[in-house]
Design a protein around this motif. Sequence first.
Motif, PDB file in Angstrom:
ATOM      1  N   PHE A   1       0.831  -1.205   0.000  1.00 30.92           N
ATOM      2  CA  PHE A   1       0.000   0.000   0.000  1.00 30.92           C
ATOM      3  C   PHE A   1       0.867   1.257   0.000  1.00 30.92           C
ATOM      4  CE2 PHE A   1      -2.655   3.198   2.186  1.00 30.92           C
ATOM      5  CZ  PHE A   1      -3.675   3.272   1.247  1.00 30.92           C
ATOM      6  N   ASP A   2       1.984   1.216   0.724  1.00 26.69           N
ATOM      7  CA  ASP A   2       2.900   2.368   0.743  1.00 26.69           C
ATOM      8  C   ASP A   2       3.528   2.600  -0.626  1.00 26.69           C
ATOM      9  OD1 ASP A   2       2.453   2.947   3.398  1.00 26.69           O
ATOM     10  OD2 ASP A   2       4.080   1.647   4.102  1.00 26.69           O
ATOM     11  N   LYS A   3       3.794   1.512  -1.336  1.00 24.71           N
ATOM     12  CA  LYS A   3       4.366   1.617  -2.683  1.00 24.71           C
ATOM     13  C   LYS A   3       3.386   2.305  -3.633  1.00 24.71           C
ATOM     14  CE  LYS A   3       7.449  -1.549  -4.947  1.00 24.71           C
ATOM     15  NZ  LYS A   3       7.703  -2.933  -5.302  1.00 24.71           N
ATOM     16  N   ILE A   4       2.124   1.927  -3.555  1.00 20.92           N
ATOM     17  CA  ILE A   4       1.090   2.530  -4.398  1.00 20.92           C
ATOM     18  C   ILE A   4       0.908   3.999  -4.042  1.00 20.92           C
ATOM     19  CG2 ILE A   4      -1.377   2.500  -4.949  1.00 20.92           C
ATOM     20  CD1 ILE A   4      -1.247  -0.557  -4.588  1.00 20.92           C
ATOM     21  N   LYS A   5       0.934   4.290  -2.747  1.00 21.13           N
ATOM     22  CA  LYS A   5       0.787   5.673  -2.281  1.00 21.13           C
ATOM     23  C   LYS A   5       1.944   6.545  -2.792  1.00 21.13           C
ATOM     24  CE  LYS A   5      -0.652   7.560   2.105  1.00 21.13           C
ATOM     25  NZ  LYS A   5      -0.724   7.333   3.533  1.00 21.13           N
ATOM     26  N   THR A   6       3.151   6.019  -2.749  1.00 24.15           N
ATOM     27  CA  THR A   6       4.325   6.745  -3.232  1.00 24.15           C
ATOM     28  C   THR A   6       4.227   6.975  -4.739  1.00 24.15           C
ATOM     29  OG1 THR A   6       5.663   5.743  -1.492  1.00 24.15           O
ATOM     30  CG2 THR A   6       6.845   6.713  -3.339  1.00 24.15           C
ATOM     31  N   TRP A   7       3.780   5.957  -5.475  1.00 22.98           N
ATOM     32  CA  TRP A   7       3.609   6.065  -6.922  1.00 22.98           C
ATOM     33  C   TRP A   7       2.578   7.142  -7.262  1.00 22.98           C
ATOM     34  CZ3 TRP A   7      -0.669   4.414 -10.040  1.00 22.98           C
ATOM     35  CH2 TRP A   7      -0.418   4.449 -11.411  1.00 22.98           C
ATOM     36  N   ALA A   8       1.458   7.153  -6.538  1.00 22.05           N
ATOM     37  CA  ALA A   8       0.411   8.151  -6.775  1.00 22.05           C
ATOM     38  C   ALA A   8       0.923   9.557  -6.470  1.00 22.05           C
ATOM     39  CB  ALA A   8      -0.821   7.832  -5.934  1.00 22.05           C
ATOM     40  N   ARG A   9       1.680   9.710  -5.416  1.00 20.15           N
ATOM     41  CA  ARG A   9       2.248  11.018  -5.062  1.00 20.15           C
ATOM     42  C   ARG A   9       3.219  11.488  -6.146  1.00 20.15           C
ATOM     43  NH1 ARG A   9       4.155   9.917  -0.075  1.00 20.15           N
ATOM     44  NH2 ARG A   9       2.052  10.034   0.775  1.00 20.15           N
ATOM     45  N   SER A  10       3.976  10.542  -6.707  1.00 17.99           N
ATOM     46  CA  SER A  10       4.911  10.871  -7.781  1.00 17.99           C
ATOM     47  C   SER A  10       4.163  11.331  -9.037  1.00 17.99           C
ATOM     48  CB  SER A  10       5.773   9.646  -8.094  1.00 17.99           C
ATOM     49  OG  SER A  10       6.540   9.868  -9.243  1.00 17.99           O
ATOM     50  N   LEU A  11       3.062  10.652  -9.365  1.00 20.89           N
ATOM     51  CA  LEU A  11       2.250  11.067 -10.516  1.00 20.89           C
ATOM     52  C   LEU A  11       1.695  12.471 -10.320  1.00 20.89           C
ATOM     53  CD1 LEU A  11       0.186   7.917 -11.551  1.00 20.89           C
ATOM     54  CD2 LEU A  11       2.061   8.995 -12.768  1.00 20.89           C
TER      55      LEU A  11
END
Length: 124
Positions: free
Chosen positions: A2-12
């Motif tokens: 979940f943290d990985k997805i959250k980081t990816w979304a923040r990067s987008l």
Amino acid sequence: MFDKIKTWARSLKRQIFILYFACKDERVPWHAKVFTACVVAYAFSPIDIIPDFIPILGYLDDVILVPIGIMIALKMIPKNVLTDCEVKAEEMMKNGKPKNWIVGSLIVMIWVLIIIWLLYILIV
């Protein structure tokens, strides 16, 4: 995970802000500005090509189309412009998403025209 997805979304989100500022920069070629503006407008738009209420497919455009558009747009923009826009994007992320009512209204008008056109075709 979940943290990985959250980081990816923040990067987008950060990349969208970078593209937002790149659209306004005079050093960006016109064709890159047009493409980038379309990507930014689509990302900020509440209206999707595939509506989110359609199971699985509704979120597919947000997960595939937006990142691909971002990737292509970032490659079209000169590196020195990206560097300048990254600084502005960091400030913007602290203050929140920009609001562009003109672009939002334009997108809504396009959808209304498409719906009217489809209704016309179905009736006639």
